[in-house]
Structures are given as structure tokens and as C-alpha cells.
Design a protein around this motif. Sequence first.
Motif: not given
Lengths: 327, 324
Positions: A216, A257-258, A261-263, A222-223, A218-220, A246
Motif C-alpha cells: 500500500h 492515491l499519489l 502520500v505525505p512527502i 515507485r522505488h 506508493l513510495a516504496i 508517477y
Amino acid sequence: MSDPFLQVRDLKVHFPVRTGGLFVGQYSPLKAVDGVTFDLNPGETLGVVGESGCGKSTLGRAVLQLVGATDGVVSWLGTDLTSLNKKELIAARENLQIVFQDPLASLDPRMTAGDIIAEPLRNYRPTLTKADRRKMVEDMMERVGLLPRMINRYPHEFSGGQCQRIGIARAMILRPRLVICDEPVSALDVSIQAQVVNLLMDLQRDFGLALLFISHDLAIVRHISHRVLVLYLGKVMELADKAALYATPRHPYTQALLSAVPIPDPTKERNKDRVLLTGDLPSPLDPPSGCVFRTRCPRASSVCAETTPMLESAGEGQAVACHHWRD
Amino acid sequence: MTSVLEIDKLFVSFATPDGAVEAVTGVSLSVEAGECLGLVGESGSGKSQTFMAAMGLLADNGTATGHIRLDGINLLSATEKQLNKVRGERIAMIFQDPMTSLTPHMKIGRQLSEVLIEHQGADKETGRRRALEMLDRVHIPEAERRLDMYPHELSGGLRQRVMIAMALMCEPEVIIADEPTTALDVTVQAQILDLLTEVKDNLGAAIVLITHDLGVVAGLADRVAVMYAGRIVEQGTVGDIFATPTHPYTQGLLACTPRLDVETEELVTIAGQPPNLQNLPTGCSFHPRCPHVFDQCKAQRPSLEKMPGGQARACFHAAMGAAE
Ligand SMILES: Nc1ncnc2c1ncn2[C@@H]1O[C@H](COP(=O)(O)OP(=O)(O)O)[C@@H](O)[C@H]1O
Ligand SMILES: Nc1ncnc2c1ncn2[C@@H]1O[C@H](COP(=O)(O)OP(=O)(O)O)[C@@H](O)[C@H]1O
Ligand code: SF4
Ligand SMILES: [Mg+2]
Ligand SMILES: [Mg+2]
């Protein structure tokens, strides 16, 4: 065309769920996975994202046939896994492994790390000598960053990150070609998450492994991913190359969703554009008509209630299921 | 600038069969009205226990020493009666799992109004009216209908809103939110974080936001304290901590957090794992994992010291910004 590796076609998993009164034995289909199609190639990682309850785990389990498909095809190296009998399936699974989220809960507490990692060898390579087996286990422990001298320790003697390495070692010991990772780092602290993600990426590089990476986060995703599949109520909303997804997400759900995601950058986080979704996931027992996302969609119109949008191309390496993605 | 809640040299230790475990070691922190203090660190670093001590909610095997002041009262030496009054009325807590604080078999409306009835002697009608107002305030749709529902009939996101409504019932001076969005999906997390921002801006309460998620802190906190193995290793304004983290642990945490706004080739990792509290490394607890470790780090323990700009750090290595 490359050789078929994993091809999933219109896969459906519907669970019969008791509805109606307590005594009215009435069952309705809960459409956990509802018509999912994708390909996965050797050495590739497909990320699967979506809110909890969207069907990510069910999809992963259905690929391995740990849960039966209601309909559709899971073709592995040209063979439809859904048509195999139990024995054939066990044979096919030698190349297909899974790593679960909760590292400690997915390991048998009464078995040593060595026995856990060796278990697939006992099942699939029964003729190996004890010494060879031990050697393979020790090599694999070393490979995933565990000290081979810990071979006789029990799961509770390891940290969460180490337990996940044991799970990965077990999944890798047969040198499978595809590993399903179901939220493999979600229970781990960030510093340990990064270690495990790097390990999975290294293993992929070394063994040409294909990964279905369910998360769940999205940052991982993406990686780690090459392509990403966005699920909502069992249906594919968007399927795209990582860069396209992305940079130019096309589906309103992907966009939401994107943007949620907190930055970790106070200036960016406080000034970013957001697509706020209201409410929660509707009940999968009673999904909305037409587009299943329409009840939370900021762009929904009357056509969205009437017609289910088909997955269509939205440019090179990007497909989206939305009536209004061009708007 | 006056602090509402002030923690001074707090120590928390637990008696266990294997000996004492010191979970919090000399922590000093404060929050002001209208301010949000973010407390970050990996699991087991002592974030929750710091504030459980403040609330008098330590487990039976735990003891706390030091001072925790809520304008004038030292909560650590307060009577159970004083503490009862403080809890819920002046300091409210929001937990990761709302079900731990909601009573399963009691309707939402009653749970909310009981807080007022118990703490402020309100009558039932006032209680219900205020409960409804509060549900509206936390943007729960069809609030009237929810009053008569049970917690399990609500989604996770709505339950967390009810929890926040409950925390707000007595208009507390301090709200301690312990991983309030950790169990939620990002979409719902974003809604709850917006709500907390609103609470901070409109109510003037002091908020302590405990989380392991640096992104969450970036969005909400004014100041940030970073904990490692029971101690605060760095503290500063949110801008400074993210722009120029100076403690190697803070730098490591930021570097290993995968992010959506930057493409990373390979994730930076922090080697090893957090220490066992019963067997802490000598000197700086972070030294076995630190890329800048040198002899002094193994022999002595660095104390938290303020640097010229106001940022504080506990590290012997020459301070340098993230830019380095
Ligand atoms: N064995 C089962 N029987 C009935 N419903 C199930 C079963 N497994 C999963 N579900 C339901 O299927 C939906 C998708 O679940 P899951 O695949 O676990 O989602 P995710 O992994 O995305 O959180 C959920 O509504 C869940 O409750
Ligand atoms: N009742 C207890 N007995 C023994 N140790 C405890 C107890 N409660 C907490 N601890 C320990 O205190 C440490 C700090 O815990 P906690 O404050 O909950 O960490 P965090 O909130 O940062 O994850 C942990 O190592 C935990 O195991
Ligand atoms: S089809 Fe309609 S409801 Fe569905 S995502 Fe697109 S605009 Fe929204
Ligand atoms: Mg799941
Ligand atoms: Mg905690």
C-alpha cells in the motif's frame, strides 16, 4: 513477442459470502478480484497498489492458486495453473514462491531458522544429502544477510527485519523464477525496510527474478517496480510503466492515491496540490454500478454510473479505465 | 512563550524478569499552546512511554522519575484523583487503534456525552447536543444517525474521527496523538491529517504528534524531536530538521525514507538494527550504526546541546548540514 512467462487473463476470484439473515442461508459473491489482466516478464517487478480491501492479497494468492480462481486464466510458462490438479500444481509451485507481511507470524515458531529455510528443499529435492542441504541453507543465509551461525536459532530470537530475511531465504532457496511479495516490508521500521527492499532488488538482479510486489506504500512501489497496477474493488484502474504512472497518472484514483502520500519535506508537503477523496471504500458485496470508483470520484458523471469503463491505452506503456481520463 | 506541558529529565524504566529496562532516559520536551510537536523515531525508541508516563498510564511494572508539569502541577506526583481530572479534561490522547479507547458495546453518542457528564457535570441533553456538535466538527457525515451507532458499525477512518471528537469534548489544552494514522490507508490518513491541522489552527490546543512517518511530521509539526533508544538525539524547528538534519541518525532516517517526489537509484540504509535496551552500546547508543563513528563516540555519551541556530543535537561529530 517474448516467450510467455506469467500471463493473467480476466482473472476473477469471487468469495461466496453469507448475506441475508442468520438463518436464511443466502450467499452473495464478494468480488475480491474481478477481471484482472496483466503480464509479467522475467526480471521484472510489477507493483500492485490500492487501499486495503482492494483485492491485492487475493490477486497474489490466486496467481499461486493458493485460492482458487472463479474464472479466468493464470498462464505460467504456457500452462494454465487453474486447470492443474493438486499434484501438478505442487510441481509447478517449485518456481513460484511467496513472502508475507508479518515476518514472525509467517514462520513456524517451533522450527529453527535452518529448518524453515530448508523446508522447500526437503519437499522438492528429497535426494539431497543432509550436508548438501545444510550447505545450501548456509549459503542462502549468507546471501540474504543472516549470519550462518544463527542456523539453529528460533524465530523469536530474531528481529522483525531478520525474520523477513528468513522468509526471503525460504522463498529463494529453490531459486524460483517468480516471487510474490505481499506487503513484505510493511511491518518493518524504515531503516530496516530499506535494507529488505535493497535485498529483494539485488536478488532480482542476480537471479533474473520476477516480482509481484504488493504494497500500500506508493513510495516504496515507485522505488522497486518497473510497472505498476492500481487496483480498486478488485478491478484494474490503471496499469502503466513506473515512469508514466508517477509522472502523469491518468486515473482519478491513481491521482488521489499519489496526492495523499505525505512527502517528507515540509514546504512541499504543505503546498502540494491534492485530490482529496471523500469517504471510504464501498462494500465489495455491493459495488457501485458502472465505474466502481464513481462514488468517490471527483470527475464522475452520469455515464460513469451507467457504463463500466474498459481499460484503454492512454499512451505508450499506460492503460487506464476511466471515461474521463482525457478531460 | 509559555509551555503548556513541560517534561523535564524524564526517566521511565520497567522491571522485567531479565532485569530493569530503561525505556526513556533523561528526556526533556515541551509544547506550547497552538503548537504541534512531532516526536519521531523507530519502534521501541520510547516515544509512547514518554507520554504514557505523562498520563499516569504506565504498566504496573513501570516507574517514572523526573518532572512532568501541566501549568504548575507535577503529574508524576499527582494523586489518582488529580490525574483523572487531567486525563480527558486537560490532556486527551488519540491512539493508533481507536478500538482501544472506545467501548465496544456503547453507542457513540453516549460515549461522547459521558465525557462531559463525568468531567463537567453536564446533563444528558447537553451531553448529547455537544456530542452532535462535535461529530459535525470532525466532519462525520450524517452525524445525528451516528450517535446511535456502535463503534464496530463505523469504518476505521470514521472511528478515528470519533476518537478525535471524544478527545475534543472537553476542549483540552494538550492533545497527544500517538500514531493516529498508522492503521489507515493513505487516502483516509490525508483526511485525518487535514482534520488535525484544523484542530491545531482553530482550537489553539498543543498537539504532540507521535509517529514513525517523517512525511506525516513534515505536514503537521512545527517542531520535531527525534528519539533513539530512549533519548532525544536531535530537536529543532520542522524546517531545520528537514532542511539541515545534523544528527547522523536523523540524516539516516531521512535518507532511507523512500519518497514520491524524488527518484532514487538505491535506497540508503542505516546499517544494523536498533539496540536492545537491556544491552545498550557504550557511549553514544547509535555508534554501532553510525557512519561517522570515532573513538570518543564509543567511550562517552554525547549530551543534547543547543547549537547557535537553536537546533539541538547529541553528537560528537562536527555538525554539518544535509547538504554536505
Ligand atoms: N477467504 C475470504 N472469504 C471472504 N472474503 C474474503 C476472503 N479473503 C478476502 N476476502 C475479501 O476480499 C476483499 C479483498 O481482500 P484482500 O485481497 O485481502 O485485499 P487487500 O490485500 O487489498 O487488502 C476484502 O473485501 C476481503 O474482506
Ligand atoms: N510494560 C513493559 N515492560 C517492559 N518493557 C516495556 C513495557 N512497556 C514498554 N516497554 C519497552 O519500552 C520501550 C519503549 O517502548 P515505546 O515507548 O512503546 O516505544 P515506541 O512508542 O517508540 O515504539 C520498548 O523497548 C518496549 O519494549
Ligand atoms: S469513469 Fe467516471 S467515476 Fe470512474 S474514475 Fe473515471 S470519471 Fe471517475
Ligand atoms: Mg493484503
Ligand atoms: Mg509507540
